[in-house]
Write a protein that holds these residues in place. Structure first.
Motif, PDB file in Angstrom:
ATOM      1  N   ALA A 129       5.104   2.919   1.656  1.00 29.90           N
ATOM      2  CA  ALA A 129       5.970   3.940   1.051  1.00 29.90           C
ATOM      3  C   ALA A 129       5.142   5.170   0.693  1.00 29.90           C
ATOM      4  CB  ALA A 129       6.633   3.390  -0.210  1.00 29.90           C
ATOM      5  N   ILE A 130       5.832   6.292   0.548  1.00 28.94           N
ATOM      6  CA  ILE A 130       5.208   7.514   0.029  1.00 28.94           C
ATOM      7  C   ILE A 130       5.976   7.910  -1.227  1.00 28.94           C
ATOM      8  CG2 ILE A 130       4.780   9.971   0.459  1.00 28.94           C
ATOM      9  CD1 ILE A 130       4.451   9.328   3.428  1.00 28.94           C
ATOM     10  N   VAL A 131       5.228   8.224  -2.285  1.00 30.70           N
ATOM     11  CA  VAL A 131       5.838   8.787  -3.502  1.00 30.70           C
ATOM     12  C   VAL A 131       5.274  10.192  -3.641  1.00 30.70           C
ATOM     13  CG1 VAL A 131       6.291   8.506  -5.955  1.00 30.70           C
ATOM     14  CG2 VAL A 131       5.933   6.478  -4.527  1.00 30.70           C
ATOM     15  N   HIS A 132       6.156  11.172  -3.545  1.00 30.70           N
ATOM     16  CA  HIS A 132       5.728  12.571  -3.385  1.00 30.70           C
ATOM     17  C   HIS A 132       5.879  13.367  -4.689  1.00 30.70           C
ATOM     18  CE1 HIS A 132       5.246  16.559  -1.967  1.00 30.70           C
ATOM     19  NE2 HIS A 132       6.493  16.810  -1.599  1.00 30.70           N
TER      20      HIS A 132
ATOM     21  N   ALA B 237       5.496  11.374   7.972  1.00 31.67           N
ATOM     22  CA  ALA B 237       6.060  10.054   7.642  1.00 31.67           C
ATOM     23  C   ALA B 237       6.939   9.556   8.786  1.00 31.67           C
ATOM     24  CB  ALA B 237       6.860  10.148   6.343  1.00 31.67           C
ATOM     25  N   ARG B 238       7.665  10.452   9.407  1.00 33.53           N
ATOM     26  CA  ARG B 238       8.525  10.047  10.541  1.00 33.53           C
ATOM     27  C   ARG B 238       7.658   9.602  11.715  1.00 33.53           C
ATOM     28  NH1 ARG B 238      11.725  14.217  12.800  1.00 33.53           N
ATOM     29  NH2 ARG B 238      12.628  12.529  14.013  1.00 33.53           N
ATOM     30  N   ARG B 239       6.608  10.358  12.008  1.00 33.02           N
ATOM     31  CA  ARG B 239       5.726   9.982  13.133  1.00 33.02           C
ATOM     32  C   ARG B 239       5.127   8.596  12.923  1.00 33.02           C
ATOM     33  NH1 ARG B 239       3.872  15.253  12.808  1.00 33.02           N
ATOM     34  NH2 ARG B 239       2.109  14.622  11.537  1.00 33.02           N
ATOM     35  N   ALA B 240       4.765   8.328  11.658  1.00 31.84           N
ATOM     36  CA  ALA B 240       4.094   7.045  11.358  1.00 31.84           C
ATOM     37  C   ALA B 240       5.093   5.922  11.086  1.00 31.84           C
ATOM     38  CB  ALA B 240       3.161   7.227  10.165  1.00 31.84           C
ATOM     39  N   GLY B 241       6.377   6.259  11.033  1.00 37.07           N
ATOM     40  CA  GLY B 241       7.384   5.226  10.766  1.00 37.07           C
ATOM     41  C   GLY B 241       7.309   4.663   9.352  1.00 37.07           C
ATOM     42  N   VAL B 242       6.945   5.502   8.380  1.00 38.21           N
ATOM     43  CA  VAL B 242       6.878   5.027   6.977  1.00 38.21           C
ATOM     44  C   VAL B 242       8.289   4.637   6.538  1.00 38.21           C
ATOM     45  CG1 VAL B 242       6.319   5.668   4.599  1.00 38.21           C
ATOM     46  CG2 VAL B 242       4.875   6.494   6.497  1.00 38.21           C
ATOM     47  N   PRO B 243       8.452   3.397   6.021  1.00 37.55           N
ATOM     48  CA  PRO B 243       9.814   2.899   5.793  1.00 37.55           C
ATOM     49  C   PRO B 243      10.497   3.393   4.526  1.00 37.55           C
ATOM     50  CG  PRO B 243       8.216   1.151   5.367  1.00 37.55           C
ATOM     51  CD  PRO B 243       7.434   2.332   5.861  1.00 37.55           C
ATOM     52  N   ARG B 244       9.775   4.078   3.622  1.00 37.02           N
ATOM     53  CA  ARG B 244      10.415   4.492   2.369  1.00 37.02           C
ATOM     54  C   ARG B 244       9.707   5.712   1.804  1.00 37.02           C
ATOM     55  NH1 ARG B 244      14.423   1.710   0.139  1.00 37.02           N
ATOM     56  NH2 ARG B 244      14.750   2.052  -2.079  1.00 37.02           N
ATOM     57  N   PHE B 245      10.480   6.656   1.276  1.00 40.21           N
ATOM     58  CA  PHE B 245       9.907   7.911   0.774  1.00 40.21           C
ATOM     59  C   PHE B 245      10.660   8.281  -0.501  1.00 40.21           C
ATOM     60  CE2 PHE B 245       9.203  12.400   0.387  1.00 40.21           C
ATOM     61  CZ  PHE B 245       8.071  12.742   1.132  1.00 40.21           C
ATOM     62  N   VAL B 246       9.926   8.425  -1.612  1.00 42.82           N
ATOM     63  CA  VAL B 246      10.566   8.879  -2.859  1.00 42.82           C
ATOM     64  C   VAL B 246      10.124  10.313  -3.124  1.00 42.82           C
ATOM     65  CG1 VAL B 246      10.839   8.525  -5.348  1.00 42.82           C
ATOM     66  CG2 VAL B 246      10.634   6.550  -3.812  1.00 42.82           C
TER      67      VAL B 246
ATOM     68  N   ARG C  80       0.873  -1.186   0.000  1.00 43.59           N
ATOM     69  CA  ARG C  80       0.000   0.000   0.000  1.00 43.59           C
ATOM     70  C   ARG C  80       0.902   1.224   0.000  1.00 43.59           C
ATOM     71  NH1 ARG C  80      -5.333   0.788   1.800  1.00 43.59           N
ATOM     72  NH2 ARG C  80      -5.728   2.800   2.784  1.00 43.59           N
ATOM     73  N   ILE C  81       0.737   2.075  -1.003  1.00 43.47           N
ATOM     74  CA  ILE C  81       1.581   3.271  -1.034  1.00 43.47           C
ATOM     75  C   ILE C  81       0.709   4.529  -1.052  1.00 43.47           C
ATOM     76  CG2 ILE C  81       3.489   2.093  -2.213  1.00 43.47           C
ATOM     77  CD1 ILE C  81       2.735   3.557  -4.783  1.00 43.47           C
ATOM     78  N   LEU C  82       1.255   5.586  -0.502  1.00 47.21           N
ATOM     79  CA  LEU C  82       0.609   6.892  -0.580  1.00 47.21           C
ATOM     80  C   LEU C  82       1.300   7.697  -1.673  1.00 47.21           C
ATOM     81  CD1 LEU C  82      -1.139   9.285   0.397  1.00 47.21           C
ATOM     82  CD2 LEU C  82       0.599   9.742   2.148  1.00 47.21           C
ATOM     83  N   VAL C  83       0.489   8.169  -2.625  1.00 51.03           N
ATOM     84  CA  VAL C  83       0.996   9.040  -3.681  1.00 51.03           C
ATOM     85  C   VAL C  83       0.424  10.427  -3.423  1.00 51.03           C
ATOM     86  CG1 VAL C  83       0.705   9.569  -6.136  1.00 51.03           C
ATOM     87  CG2 VAL C  83       1.330   7.253  -5.433  1.00 51.03           C
ATOM     88  N   THR C  84       1.277  11.442  -3.411  1.00 54.57           N
ATOM     89  CA  THR C  84       0.746  12.804  -3.307  1.00 54.57           C
ATOM     90  C   THR C  84       0.728  13.412  -4.712  1.00 54.57           C
ATOM     91  OG1 THR C  84       2.866  13.952  -3.041  1.00 54.57           O
ATOM     92  CG2 THR C  84       1.836  13.063  -1.034  1.00 54.57           C
TER      93      THR C  84
ATOM     94  N   VAL D  66      -3.127   2.043  -4.031  1.00 58.65           N
ATOM     95  CA  VAL D  66      -2.601   3.405  -4.001  1.00 58.65           C
ATOM     96  C   VAL D  66      -3.601   4.316  -3.294  1.00 58.65           C
ATOM     97  CG1 VAL D  66      -1.922   5.402  -5.380  1.00 58.65           C
ATOM     98  CG2 VAL D  66      -1.334   3.105  -6.168  1.00 58.65           C
ATOM     99  N   VAL D  67      -3.133   4.998  -2.264  1.00 56.10           N
ATOM    100  CA  VAL D  67      -3.909   6.083  -1.662  1.00 56.10           C
ATOM    101  C   VAL D  67      -3.394   7.360  -2.317  1.00 56.10           C
ATOM    102  CG1 VAL D  67      -4.494   7.313   0.456  1.00 56.10           C
ATOM    103  CG2 VAL D  67      -4.067   4.839   0.521  1.00 56.10           C
ATOM    104  N   ASN D  68      -4.293   8.137  -2.878  1.00 56.41           N
ATOM    105  CA  ASN D  68      -3.913   9.297  -3.686  1.00 56.41           C
ATOM    106  C   ASN D  68      -4.392  10.570  -2.979  1.00 56.41           C
ATOM    107  OD1 ASN D  68      -3.631  11.257  -5.641  1.00 56.41           O
ATOM    108  ND2 ASN D  68      -4.861  10.212  -7.200  1.00 56.41           N
ATOM    109  N   LEU D  69      -3.454  11.299  -2.403  1.00 58.52           N
ATOM    110  CA  LEU D  69      -3.792  12.552  -1.699  1.00 58.52           C
ATOM    111  C   LEU D  69      -3.503  13.722  -2.623  1.00 58.52           C
ATOM    112  CD1 LEU D  69      -4.531  14.034   1.000  1.00 58.52           C
ATOM    113  CD2 LEU D  69      -2.061  14.115   1.460  1.00 58.52           C
ATOM    114  N   ASP D  70      -4.557  14.451  -2.977  1.00 58.00           N
ATOM    115  CA  ASP D  70      -4.380  15.552  -3.930  1.00 58.00           C
ATOM    116  C   ASP D  70      -5.356  16.669  -3.567  1.00 58.00           C
ATOM    117  OD1 ASP D  70      -3.238  15.655  -7.188  1.00 58.00           O
ATOM    118  OD2 ASP D  70      -4.632  17.172  -6.458  1.00 58.00           O
ATOM    119  N   ALA D  71      -4.876  17.895  -3.592  1.00 63.41           N
ATOM    120  CA  ALA D  71      -5.706  19.045  -3.220  1.00 63.41           C
ATOM    121  C   ALA D  71      -6.642  19.467  -4.347  1.00 63.41           C
ATOM    122  CB  ALA D  71      -4.810  20.217  -2.825  1.00 63.41           C
ATOM    123  N   LEU D  72      -6.440  18.920  -5.539  1.00 62.97           N
ATOM    124  CA  LEU D  72      -7.181  19.357  -6.734  1.00 62.97           C
ATOM    125  C   LEU D  72      -7.064  20.861  -6.924  1.00 62.97           C
ATOM    126  CD1 LEU D  72     -10.338  17.025  -6.697  1.00 62.97           C
ATOM    127  CD2 LEU D  72      -8.188  16.744  -7.940  1.00 62.97           C
ATOM    128  N   THR D  73      -5.844  21.332  -7.042  1.00 60.06           N
ATOM    129  CA  THR D  73      -5.626  22.701  -7.495  1.00 60.06           C
ATOM    130  C   THR D  73      -6.030  22.745  -8.970  1.00 60.06           C
ATOM    131  OG1 THR D  73      -3.401  22.308  -8.373  1.00 60.06           O
ATOM    132  CG2 THR D  73      -3.573  22.806  -6.000  1.00 60.06           C
TER     133      THR D  73
END
Ligand code: NAD
Ligand code: DAU
Length: 337
Positions: A75-78, A110-119, A2-6, A29-36
């Motif tokens: 993981a988070i892909v930013h 990500a640090r608070r949640a202990g996410v193991p990988r960040f791109v 499960r990854i979070l994509v911003t 994929v969890v997709n976090l987007d503000a829809l600008t």
């Protein structure tokens, strides 16, 4: 997995999600987007709903980011950012708050949640501009950004670097050259010229048209990010590029020819202030260490891209008219400001 994509409703993020889910059917994929203005839910049509959770939210808001991470992600892909250089020259505020502060909010969540990988998805523009005969940028070149956009991206790269150094934050940075392909917002050079060529409208070429960019098909960028997500070494930077340097005039002529439009549609206009003269990426490290190579050559990639815009007129007409903003209301019953 499960990854979070911003920023997954934008150009590269949506292409990345589409490609990743087709290549990795078990992925969610969890997709976090503000829809600008740059975010468009229509970019995500056809993506299997069972594996894609869209959450409207802002990376500058801690509660939105915490909510998207939920019980944890692998993981988070930013991607989320303000991305258009011309807009950054007109007003830089959102570039600073989203690209810089938003990245710091993500790092802390990500640090608070202990996410193991960040791109962290960055850009060749952080290196500044190259002289005509200078070698292509490598990962050890100094950062010399020249626009408010590239300065804000460089600042975000530094925050990632500092978090790795100070807290062993498990991040990897990618820096890519200019992308082209489906679902690119038609304020950018390629989709603007393609759609104007298809409708016989003038194509504004900045300055003398001799500025050089290094072009890469967005699908090759998606594959590079995946390789870095899976196998990139923490704390490292990987350049991504297509070995496809061309002047803007060459690209413009290519597009007009493919669209069957006269080259006389190219109209020289005033130059962009501070316009970087040349970008070129050396992707040797990515090729050597992670075995990535681009699959598309420019001639085939741009032909496929022109053909995509030709067959997806509804998509780009809705963007150009502003009607794409109504889609959210129909899907979610809310109003976009
Ligand atoms: P884009 O402008 O098409 O999309 C950006 C997305 O981010 C949009 O969906 C937007 O709604 C979202 N967003 C903006 N601010 C947000 C916020 N505060 N919170 C949550 N979401 C927000 O951008 P793109 O061209 O797809 O670029 C994606 C990333 O890749 C950026 O970080 C950019 O710097 C980088 N990049 C782009 C290119 C390129 O050629 N386009 C090349 C190299 C790197
Ligand atoms: O290099 C990677 C970067 O590529 C990304 O980090 C940015 O987010 C992305 O916007 C892009 O930046 P550029 O400034 O290179 O892209 P843009 O499409 O705005 O312009 C490409 C080139 O074409 C540039 O030299 C300016 C020129 N141009 C652009 C537009 C919009 C024109 O000549 N006419 C135009 O109308």
């Amino acid at each position: 997995m499960r990854i979070l994509v911003t920023g997954g409703a934008g150009f590269i993020g949506s292409n990345f999600i589409r490609w990743a889910l087709s290549d990795h059917p078990q992925l969610t994929v969890v997709n976090l987007d503000a829809l600008t203005y740059a975010g468009n839910l229509q970019n995500l049509e056809g993506i299997p709903a069972a594996h894609h959770v869209f959450m409207r939210g802002d990376i500058r808001r801690r509660e939105d980011v915490d909510g998207a991470i939920g019980d944890g992600v692998d993981a988070i892909v930013h991607f989320a950012a303000e991305t258009h250089v011309d807009r950054s020259i007109l007003a830089a505020d959102d570039f600073l708050t989203t690209n810089v502060l938003g990245t710091q909010v993500l790092i802390e969540a990500a640090r608070r949640a202990g996410v193991p990988r960040f791109v962290h998805v960055s850009t060749d523009e952080v290196y500044g501009s190259l002289a005509p005969d200078a070698p292509a940028f490598t990962e050890t070149d100094p950062l010399e950004p020249n626009s408010p956009y590239s300065a804000s991206k460089a600042a975000s790269d530094h925050l990632i670097r500092a978090a790795f150094h100070t807290f062993q934050f498990p991040a990897v940075i990618t820096r890519c050259s200019n992308n082209y392909g489906p679902y690119q917002f038609p304020e950018k050079f390629v989709p603007l010229f393609v759609t104007n060529a298809l409708t016989g409208e003038p194509c504004p070429l900045y300055g003398d048209g001799e500025n050089v960019r290094d072009w890469l098909h967005v699908e090759d960028h998606a594959r590079a990010i995946w390789a870095v997500l899976e196998r990139g070494q923490l704390g490292e930077v990987y350049n991504v590029g297509g070995h496809a340097e061309m002047t803007n005039r060459q690209v413009a002529e290519h597009i007009l020819d493919l669209a069957g439009a006269p080259r006389s549609l190219i109209r020289p206009v005033a130059d962009r202030p501070g316009h970087d003269r040349r970008y070129a990426m050396n992707p040797d490290k990515l090729e050597r260490e992670l075995g990535w190579t681009p699959k598309w050559n420019f001639a085939d990639g741009i032909a496929a891209t022109v053909s995509w815009y030709r067959t997806h007129e509804d998509w780009w007409r809705a963007v150009k008219s502003g009607a794409y903003r109504d889609y959210y209301e129909r899907q979610y019953g809310g109003r976009l400001s």
